[in-house]
Design a protein around this motif. Structure first.
Motif, PDB file in Angstrom:
ATOM      1  N   ASN A  60       0.838  -1.210   0.000  1.00  0.00           N
ATOM      2  CA  ASN A  60       0.000   0.000   0.000  1.00  0.00           C
ATOM      3  C   ASN A  60       0.870   1.256   0.000  1.00  0.00           C
ATOM      4  OD1 ASN A  60      -2.325  -1.570   0.150  1.00  0.00           O
ATOM      5  ND2 ASN A  60      -3.236  -0.367   1.798  1.00  0.00           N
ATOM      6  N   GLN A  82       6.247  -8.721   2.773  1.00  0.00           N
ATOM      7  CA  GLN A  82       6.142  -7.371   3.352  1.00  0.00           C
ATOM      8  C   GLN A  82       6.780  -7.408   4.738  1.00  0.00           C
ATOM      9  OE1 GLN A  82       2.195  -5.179   1.930  1.00  0.00           O
ATOM     10  NE2 GLN A  82       1.714  -6.960   3.154  1.00  0.00           N
ATOM     11  N   GLU A  84       6.578  -4.682   6.741  1.00  0.00           N
ATOM     12  CA  GLU A  84       5.726  -3.862   7.610  1.00  0.00           C
ATOM     13  C   GLU A  84       4.306  -3.853   7.082  1.00  0.00           C
ATOM     14  OE1 GLU A  84       7.497   0.050   8.203  1.00  0.00           O
ATOM     15  OE2 GLU A  84       9.440  -0.948   8.122  1.00  0.00           O
ATOM     16  N   ARG A  86       0.516  -3.802   6.693  1.00  0.00           N
ATOM     17  CA  ARG A  86      -0.449  -3.079   7.524  1.00  0.00           C
ATOM     18  C   ARG A  86      -1.799  -3.773   7.503  1.00  0.00           C
ATOM     19  NH1 ARG A  86       0.198   2.682   4.456  1.00  0.00           N
ATOM     20  NH2 ARG A  86       2.373   3.104   4.985  1.00  0.00           N
ATOM     21  N   ARG A  88      -5.953  -3.565   9.375  1.00  0.00           N
ATOM     22  CA  ARG A  88      -6.915  -2.558   9.826  1.00  0.00           C
ATOM     23  C   ARG A  88      -6.604  -2.127  11.241  1.00  0.00           C
ATOM     24  NH1 ARG A  88     -12.006  -4.796  10.427  1.00  0.00           N
ATOM     25  NH2 ARG A  88     -12.750  -2.749  10.990  1.00  0.00           N
ATOM     26  N   TRP A  93       0.142  -6.794   9.659  1.00  0.00           N
ATOM     27  CA  TRP A  93      -0.363  -7.918   8.851  1.00  0.00           C
ATOM     28  C   TRP A  93       0.803  -8.844   8.570  1.00  0.00           C
ATOM     29  CZ3 TRP A  93      -4.872  -9.970   7.604  1.00  0.00           C
ATOM     30  CH2 TRP A  93      -4.916 -10.900   6.560  1.00  0.00           C
ATOM     31  N   TRP A 102       0.340 -10.594  -1.382  1.00  0.00           N
ATOM     32  CA  TRP A 102       0.289  -9.291  -0.725  1.00  0.00           C
ATOM     33  C   TRP A 102       0.299  -8.287  -1.869  1.00  0.00           C
ATOM     34  CZ3 TRP A 102      -0.479 -12.352   3.019  1.00  0.00           C
ATOM     35  CH2 TRP A 102       0.431 -13.307   3.426  1.00  0.00           C
ATOM     36  N   LEU A 103      -0.839  -7.673  -2.127  1.00  0.00           N
ATOM     37  CA  LEU A 103      -0.913  -6.819  -3.312  1.00  0.00           C
ATOM     38  C   LEU A 103      -1.788  -5.608  -3.074  1.00  0.00           C
ATOM     39  CD1 LEU A 103      -3.574  -7.427  -5.767  1.00  0.00           C
ATOM     40  CD2 LEU A 103      -3.099  -9.483  -4.497  1.00  0.00           C
ATOM     41  N   ASP A 146     -13.369  -8.864   5.783  1.00  0.00           N
ATOM     42  CA  ASP A 146     -12.512 -10.049   5.899  1.00  0.00           C
ATOM     43  C   ASP A 146     -13.014 -11.150   4.981  1.00  0.00           C
ATOM     44  OD1 ASP A 146     -11.053  -8.830   7.863  1.00  0.00           O
ATOM     45  OD2 ASP A 146     -12.060  -9.853   9.520  1.00  0.00           O
ATOM     46  N   LYS A 153      -9.951 -16.795   9.331  1.00  0.00           N
ATOM     47  CA  LYS A 153      -9.635 -15.690   8.413  1.00  0.00           C
ATOM     48  C   LYS A 153      -8.618 -16.133   7.366  1.00  0.00           C
ATOM     49  CE  LYS A 153      -8.271 -10.835   8.459  1.00  0.00           C
ATOM     50  NZ  LYS A 153      -8.529  -9.556   9.117  1.00  0.00           N
ATOM     51  N   GLY A 156      -7.664 -10.390   4.134  1.00  0.00           N
ATOM     52  CA  GLY A 156      -8.220  -9.121   4.599  1.00  0.00           C
ATOM     53  C   GLY A 156      -7.961  -8.028   3.580  1.00  0.00           C
ATOM     54  N   ILE A 157      -8.742  -6.967   3.704  1.00  0.00           N
ATOM     55  CA  ILE A 157      -8.671  -5.856   2.759  1.00  0.00           C
ATOM     56  C   ILE A 157      -8.373  -4.577   3.539  1.00  0.00           C
ATOM     57  CG2 ILE A 157      -9.950  -4.599   0.953  1.00  0.00           C
ATOM     58  CD1 ILE A 157      -9.796  -7.691   0.490  1.00  0.00           C
ATOM     59  N   LEU A 158      -7.478  -3.773   3.033  1.00  0.00           N
ATOM     60  CA  LEU A 158      -7.195  -2.475   3.664  1.00  0.00           C
ATOM     61  C   LEU A 158      -7.209  -1.380   2.606  1.00  0.00           C
ATOM     62  CD1 LEU A 158      -6.314  -0.917   6.255  1.00  0.00           C
ATOM     63  CD2 LEU A 158      -3.962  -1.211   5.459  1.00  0.00           C
TER      64      LEU A 158
HETATM   65  C1  BTN Z   1      -6.882  -6.618   7.714  1.00  0.00           C
HETATM   66  O1  BTN Z   1      -6.512  -6.135   8.785  1.00  0.00           O
HETATM   67  O2  BTN Z   1      -7.662  -7.575   7.665  1.00  0.00           O
HETATM   68  C2  BTN Z   1      -6.412  -6.009   6.399  1.00  0.00           C
HETATM   69  C3  BTN Z   1      -5.159  -6.655   5.928  1.00  0.00           C
HETATM   70  C4  BTN Z   1      -4.663  -6.091   4.600  1.00  0.00           C
HETATM   71  C5  BTN Z   1      -3.300  -6.636   4.225  1.00  0.00           C
HETATM   72  C6  BTN Z   1      -2.859  -6.203   2.853  1.00  0.00           C
HETATM   73  S1  BTN Z   1      -1.444  -7.089   2.297  1.00  0.00           S
HETATM   74  C7  BTN Z   1      -1.268  -5.999   0.946  1.00  0.00           C
HETATM   75  C8  BTN Z   1      -1.593  -4.604   1.448  1.00  0.00           C
HETATM   76  N1  BTN Z   1      -0.418  -3.974   1.985  1.00  0.00           N
HETATM   77  C9  BTN Z   1      -0.501  -3.790   3.305  1.00  0.00           C
HETATM   78  O3  BTN Z   1       0.383  -3.291   4.007  1.00  0.00           O
HETATM   79  N2  BTN Z   1      -1.690  -4.229   3.752  1.00  0.00           N
HETATM   80  C10 BTN Z   1      -2.505  -4.734   2.679  1.00  0.00           C
END
Ligand code: BTN
Length: 295
Positions: A60, A82, A84, A86, A88, A93, A102-103, A146, A153, A156-158
């Motif tokens: 991200n 990744q 670091e 990230r 939610r 993550w 991881w995209l 999610d 799980k 997940g989506i951020l």
């Molecule tokens: C969650 O907390 O459920 C959301 C997780 C999202 C992870 C993805 S991995 C690719 C993208 N880059 C990140 O740093 N986070 C999202």
């Protein structure tokens, strides 16, 4: 990590000094790939340009800075690892090398900000549908964003948006994390009993490249539909695949905690929670926990 643990023969190596064959997604890292040509995507917009990187902090974060330097809508950044990642609500993550997808996808919405709120749920349902369609996984969505399977799980989506002060949303970075080839033993203790991977579900390793293709092609269609029809075009599907509707739940957010039965999704993506007296509250954000016997 598991060099060569999940991939078939590499599709195409470009440039100098790439990853060893079988490692990563089968592409040399650091090159801009054409989705339709190099990844054989059907996708028109999502994946028009795909940047595969070996190790990044967060896809991200990389894509946000690419957006600032003029990357076009539909650009994708995918990383083997990744450091670091990230999640939610400021959570980390877990994104080890070689075993996940991881995209991040760059979108330039033509919709007002309030209509973008359900986009994370729409992305989750798009991913769940792709896994159902092409891998036969009984993937579902846990409101708001999610991807679940077998009660655990899977992904997940951020979403991160870039918006000028008070102005329209210029960019949305849609981050997708999916556990593909992790083994149960790869999971750290804090998620060992709540997370799952495609490999654990299917009892075989899966090609991350195949998963990437199916997700990008599916999301390309779904993003076009979301811009045309809004959440209305997805509500029924989200209801059908929801893990929380009909259940006794607790939603924890900055606004506090509410308990009740999850009874519906509104036409704009809020979760409707009904308390013991029949009073209904629409909830927009928060973490859901199932209560009772199997909560
Ligand atoms: C969650 O907390 O459920 C959301 C997780 C999202 C992870 C993805 S991995 C690719 C993208 N880059 C990140 O740093 N986070 C999202």
């Amino acid at each position: 990590m598991a060099a060569g643990r999940d991939e078939p023969a590499p599709v195409r190596h470009r440039g100098r000094g790439g990853a060893p064959a079988g490692r990563g997604l089968g592409f040399a890292p650091g090159q801009a790939l054409s989705g339709p040509v190099d990844l054989r995507l059907r996708a028109a917009l999502v994946g028009c340009s795909v940047h595969y990187l070996e190790s990044v902090g967060s896809t991200n974060a990389v894509l946000r800075s690419m957006a600032a330097s003029g990357a076009p809508e539909g650009t994708v950044v995918v990383a083997d690892e990744q450091t670091e990642g990230r999640g939610r609500a400021g959570r980390a993550w877990f994104s080890p090398p070689g075993v996940g997808l991881w995209l991040s996808v760059l979108l330039a919405p033509r919709l007002p900000p309030r209509e973008l709120v359900p986009l994370s749920m729409v992305t989750a349902v798009s991913v769940a549908d792709a896994l159902r369609r092409d891998f036969g996984i009984d993937a579902r969505i846990k409101w708001p964003n999610d991807v679940y399977a077998g009660g655990r799980k899977l992904g997940g989506i951020l979403l991160e948006s870039l918006q000028g002060a008070g102005g329209p949303v210029e960019w949305v970075v849609v981050g997708i994390g999916l556990n593909v080839n992790l083994d149960a033993g790869d999971l750290p203790p804090d998620i060992a009993s709540t997370a799952v991977s495609m490999r654990m579900l299917l009892k075989r390793p899966v090609s991350r490249l195949e998963v990437l293709r199916t997700i990008l092609d599916g999301f390309d269609e779904d993003w076009a539909r979301f811009e045309r029809e809004g959440f209305g075009g997805f509500r029924e599907r989200c209801v059908a695949l929801s893990t929380v509707l009909g259940r006794s739940i607790e939603v924890v957010s900055d606004a506090g905690t509410i308990q009740g039965t999850a009874v519906d999704l509104t036409s704009d993506g809020a979760l409707v929670v009904e308390d013991g007296r029949g009073r209904r509250t629409e909830v927009w954000h928060g973490d859901v926990r199932a209560l009772g016997r199997d909560g």
